[in-house]
Design a protein around this motif. Structure first.
Motif, short mmCIF file in Angstrom:
data_model
loop_
_atom_site.label_atom_id
_atom_site.label_comp_id
_atom_site.label_asym_id
_atom_site.label_seq_id
_atom_site.Cartn_x
_atom_site.Cartn_y
_atom_site.Cartn_z
N THR A 1 -0.16 39.13 31.50
CA THR A 1 -0.83 37.87 31.88
C THR A 1 -2.15 38.15 32.58
OG1 THR A 1 1.34 36.83 32.12
CG2 THR A 1 -0.54 35.69 33.09
N VAL B 1 5.54 33.40 32.27
CA VAL B 1 5.85 32.57 31.12
C VAL B 1 7.33 32.70 30.78
CG1 VAL B 1 5.38 32.18 28.68
CG2 VAL B 1 3.50 32.70 30.24
N GLU C 1 5.36 27.44 30.13
CA GLU C 1 4.99 27.76 28.76
C GLU C 1 3.65 28.47 28.65
OE1 GLU C 1 5.08 24.54 26.05
OE2 GLU C 1 7.27 24.37 26.04
N HIS C 2 2.75 28.26 29.59
CA HIS C 2 1.43 28.86 29.48
C HIS C 2 0.81 29.01 30.86
CE1 HIS C 2 -2.50 29.88 27.90
NE2 HIS C 2 -3.05 28.89 28.59
N SER D 1 -3.02 29.95 32.50
CA SER D 1 -4.44 30.19 32.28
C SER D 1 -5.06 30.69 33.56
CB SER D 1 -5.11 28.91 31.80
OG SER D 1 -5.06 27.92 32.81
N HIS E 1 1.22 25.52 32.89
CA HIS E 1 1.74 24.46 32.04
C HIS E 1 3.27 24.55 32.05
CE1 HIS E 1 -2.20 23.91 29.61
NE2 HIS E 1 -2.45 24.48 30.78
N ARG F 1 6.90 22.71 30.81
CA ARG F 1 7.56 21.78 29.92
C ARG F 1 8.82 21.26 30.59
NH1 ARG F 1 5.71 19.41 25.42
NH2 ARG F 1 4.94 21.45 24.68
#
Length: 812
Positions: free
Chosen positions: A570, A638, A652-653, A655, A660, A662
């Motif tokens: 990451t 993640v 899920e993500h 950055s 993010h 879910r």
């Protein structure tokens, strides 16, 4: 030989040759400005008193410094005024970029003036206007010109009609001659093939009867001798074949020449029957007849030698495609030359000024040279196939291959160079062009050796470098990726050196250009600085990537290193982006500084922009910094099940500034890192399934504990849940005494992924087990009293109720 892919591009060499040739020949032509400039210029004049004052200023140290400061201020003021008129300058006045732009501007201005002068000497058609006005005003000259034009057109149309009519009448005899030549040619080919086979059989018999031990020669020498004999036999057979075709070819030549004689016959007939014939018409018709005879004779001669599409008449031993190619282009060139010469002769006799005729002649000659250039370019594949025949080996084959690659450059050079020398009327131009050609050839040969050395050293470095130091497999792979870029850079260097070598061979002041303080010296110094900066940047980039990859593999090989590996993966893109931005900024500023761009305003502007960006995007910077630290601390990865600000879901993500998540209902929740006040991560190390059992007061809690342990044993024995449970049930004991129930609480240690599956399955089994063991699960009961009904037998109802129900009723 060096592979073709490594050799300098012939197109680049040709482009360099054309540029240098155009510049040189343009320089040989005196410019119009130089021709029209006055012979003398007024020299500056100063008085004796002014000279003494200037000498006193120069002798005094203080006054000399003041004088130099004044001159510098005046120069800067003048430059500032120029820049203000032309826009703000972003290049340093003494920088490399400004010097290159100045030199390019001067060269382009000089080249433009010289090219304009050359173009004006070639295309000088300004006299057409006065001639046309004169012809419009002079009726006698107009009638004389019209008379000449009518005779020339009449000769052209009548001769063309009779020419094709006579060719049609001669088709029969020519066809019979061709038929006989075809029959004889087939017989000659059969006889030649028989002679070749007989010669081969004789050579084989001789080789079998005289072994190499008997003659004392090696087998290789005998093979060469046999091949030489067969080659001589083939040459003799071809000569005999040509001699057998010669009579028929001569007969066809005579028949083809008869239509050409129509032109002088028609010209003589027009002169005889023309009542207004005079010396001008006679001279014009005679000149047109000679032109037609020469052009037609050349075409007939070429057709006799090449015989396109008729190999049984061909005197030149060429293939059909080669013969057709040469004949078509030769006929096109001869016809174009003949028609142009006839037209120019007619216009000259009509009174067109000599300057215009000469200019038109130069234009027509340029068109012919361009047609020859197209012919040369289209014949390149044919010549290359001829030079690369598979049965040739050794030095001769290599020389032919080199000739096939570069002959067209030499041909184009002479094609366009000869026209330039003739059109520009350069004194001793033909001797100069031969001298330039020899010097250029020597320079190209020298650069060929240089290219072989450079490419060979490059290939050897990339091949043997892994043996110099102990490099890992990944390092070798990354190192080998730079072979293609290094090869392209080497090609650029070779092309530049080739251009410089050609410029030096053509007399350009290369030594002065690359002297200390010269433009070339500064250009090389700046180029080396840029290359070193790029090399260091690539080195830092590759070293960082290798370090990250090695660390990732090391972390992944550890026990339980999957989570740490995910964290490293990451962070890798973020580190690479930051490093790339830094490298691009540093190297870009270095390149701009070497070019001569003043980077101080750029740095100041970047600083101001950075401060403004820092004040205006504090939240963005906070998001980025918080995200870096959260990822470094392995707070989020993640795939983790987390609760962020009260929202549960799966990551899920990730950055640079957001995460993010879910949620269970499928919604995507995006949280900036700076807004995360509390992070609950359910995927770290282990989890606990919280088990809460509520039973009635009449139930023995020891039975409850035994039932829970029984359920735990069954689930650990189950294949589906055994891998999810990592320890025995941890009983906390009786946790609470409620109004109607007793609470027994404990935990079951599980993996991070098994918490919810184990908890749900445990509750399902616990209900069934409690029912099987008679363990009562209490639930609230409500009694409703309705007035007006009869009495209920209390004794029987009390007897039927259990003690627990009575207790619940009393509590209610």
């Amino acid at each position: 030989m060096l592979p073709i892919s490594r050799a300098p591009s012939c197109r680049a060499l040709f482009a360099a040759l054309m540029i240098l040739m155009s510049g040189l020949f343009a320089g040989m032509v005196p410019s119009a400005q130089a021709q029209t400039a006055p012979a003398t210029t007024a020299a500056p004049h100063i008085t004796a008193e002014q000279a003494r004052q200037l000498a006193s200023v120069l002798n005094d140290e203080t006054r000399r410094k003041e004088f130099l400061t004044t001159l510098q201020n005046l120069t800067q003021a003048q430059q500032g005024g120029t820049q203000g008129a032309n826009g703000p300058s972003k290049l340093k006045p003494d920088g490399l970029g400004a010097e290159i732009l100045g030199s390019a501007t001067d060269w382009s201005r000089l080249a433009s003036a010289q090219a304009h002068s050359l173009l004006r000497t070639v295309v000088d058609v300004r006299a057409i206007g006065p001639w046309w006005r004169h012809m419009r005003n002079s009726e006698a000259d107009r009638k004389e010109s019209l008379k000449l034009l009518l005779r020339a057109l009449g000769l052209a149309f009548v001769s063309t009609g009779l020419f094709y009519a006579l060719r049609f009448l001669l088709r029969g005899p020519r066809g019979r001659i061709e038929a006989m030549a075809r029959i004889k040619g087939r017989a000659a080919l059969i006889k030649g093939e028989d002679d070749r086979q007989a010669a081969e059989e004789a050579v084989e018999r001789e080789a079998a009867s005289t072994p190499s031990e008997a003659t004392g020669e090696s087998e290789e020498g005998q093979d060469k001798e046999r091949l030489s004999r067969l080659r001589h036999q083939g040459a003799l057979a071809r000569l005999m074949l040509v001699l057998k075709r010669l009579p028929y070819s001569l007969l066809c030549l005579i028949l083809d020449s008869l239509p050409v004689l129509v032109v002088p016959f028609i010209a003589l007939l027009i002169i005889v029957i023309d009542p207004d014939a005079d010396e001008s018409t006679t001279g014009l018709l005679r000149a047109l007849s000679i032109t037609a005879l020469i052009a037609g004779g050349l075409i007939v001669a070429v057709r006799t030698v090449l015989a396109p599409r008729r190999p049984w008449l061909r005197l030149a031993l060429l293939s059909d495609s080669a013969a057709v190619f040469l004949f078509d282009w030769t006929r096109l060139l001869v016809i174009t030359t003949g028609i142009s010469a006839a037209a120019l002769e007619t216009l000259d006799d009509c009174g067109l000024p000599d300057r215009v005729v000469e200019a038109l002649l130069k234009i027509v000659t340029l068109v012919l040279h361009l047609m020859v250039a197209v012919m040369i370019m289209r014949s390149r594949p044919r010549v290359m196939r001829l030079c690369d025949r598979g049965d040739r080996r050794g030095i001769g084959a290599n020389a032919l291959h080199l000739f096939g690659r570069v002959w067209w450059v030499v041909a184009l050079f002479f094609d366009m160079g000869l026209w330039l020398v003739w059109a520009a009327e350069i004194h001793h131009g033909y001797a100069a062009i031969w001298k330039l050609f020899l010097r250029s050839a020597a320079a190209l040969v020298l650069m060929r050796f240089v290219s072989i050395i450079l490419y060979g050293v490059l290939e050897r470095v990339f091949r043997t470098a892994p043996g110099w130091v102990a490099l890992s497999e990944d390092t070798q792979t990354r190192f080998s990726r730079y072979y293609a870029p290094a090869q392209r850079v080497t090609s650029v260097v070779i092309v530049v050196l080739t251009v410089l070598a050609l410029a030096s061979a053509w007399g350009a002041p290369v030594k002065a250009l690359f002297g200390v303080g010269g433009l070339g010296y500064r250009l090389i110094s700046s180029s080396m600085t840029v290359l070193i900066a790029l090399f260091l940047g690539v080195l830092v980039w590759e070293a960082t990537n290798l370090t990250l990859e090695r660390y990732a593999r090391k972390v992944g090989a550890l026990e339980g290193g999957a989570a740490r590996l995910a964290r490293v993966r990451t962070l890798q893109p973020m580190i690479r982006i930051v490093l790339l931005v830094l490298l691009v900024a540093v190297i870009g500023l270095t390149i701009l500084s070497e070019i001569g761009v003043n980077v101080a305003p750029l740095l100041a502007g970047a600083s101001i922009f950075g401060v403004a960006l820092g004040f205006g995007s504090q939240k963005l910077v906070q998001d980025f910094i918080n995200g870096i630290f959260l990822l470094m601390e392995n707070a989020l990865t993640v795939g983790d099940a987390v609760t962020l600000n009260g929202t549960y879901g799966v990551v899920e993500h990730l950055s640079l500034r957001t995460v993010h998540v879910r949620a269970n209902d499928g919604s995507m929740n995006i949280f900036p890192f700076s807004s995360l006040g509390q992070i609950i991560n359910y995927n770290r190390d282990f989890a606990r399934a919280i088990i809460i059992a509520e039973t009635g007061y009449e139930t023995d809690t020891d039975d409850v504990v035994a039932a829970i342990n029984e359920i735990t044993a069954e689930m650990r024995a189950d294949e589906r849940f055994g891998t999810l449970i990592i320890d025995d049930f941890q009983m906390w004991g009786v946790d609470a005494l409620n109004q109607t129930s007793v609470t027994v609480r404990g935990t079951l240690p599980t993996t991070t992924a098994g918490r919810w599956p184990v908890q749900r399955e445990f509750y399902r089994r616990m209900k069934k087990t409690f029912e099987a063991h008679g363990i009562h699960l209490p639930y609230p009961t409500r009694f409703v009293e309705v007035k007006g009904l009869g009495p209920v037998p209390q004794k029987e109802e009390t007897a039927e109720r259990s003690p627990g129900q009575n207790t619940q009723e009393a509590g209610a």
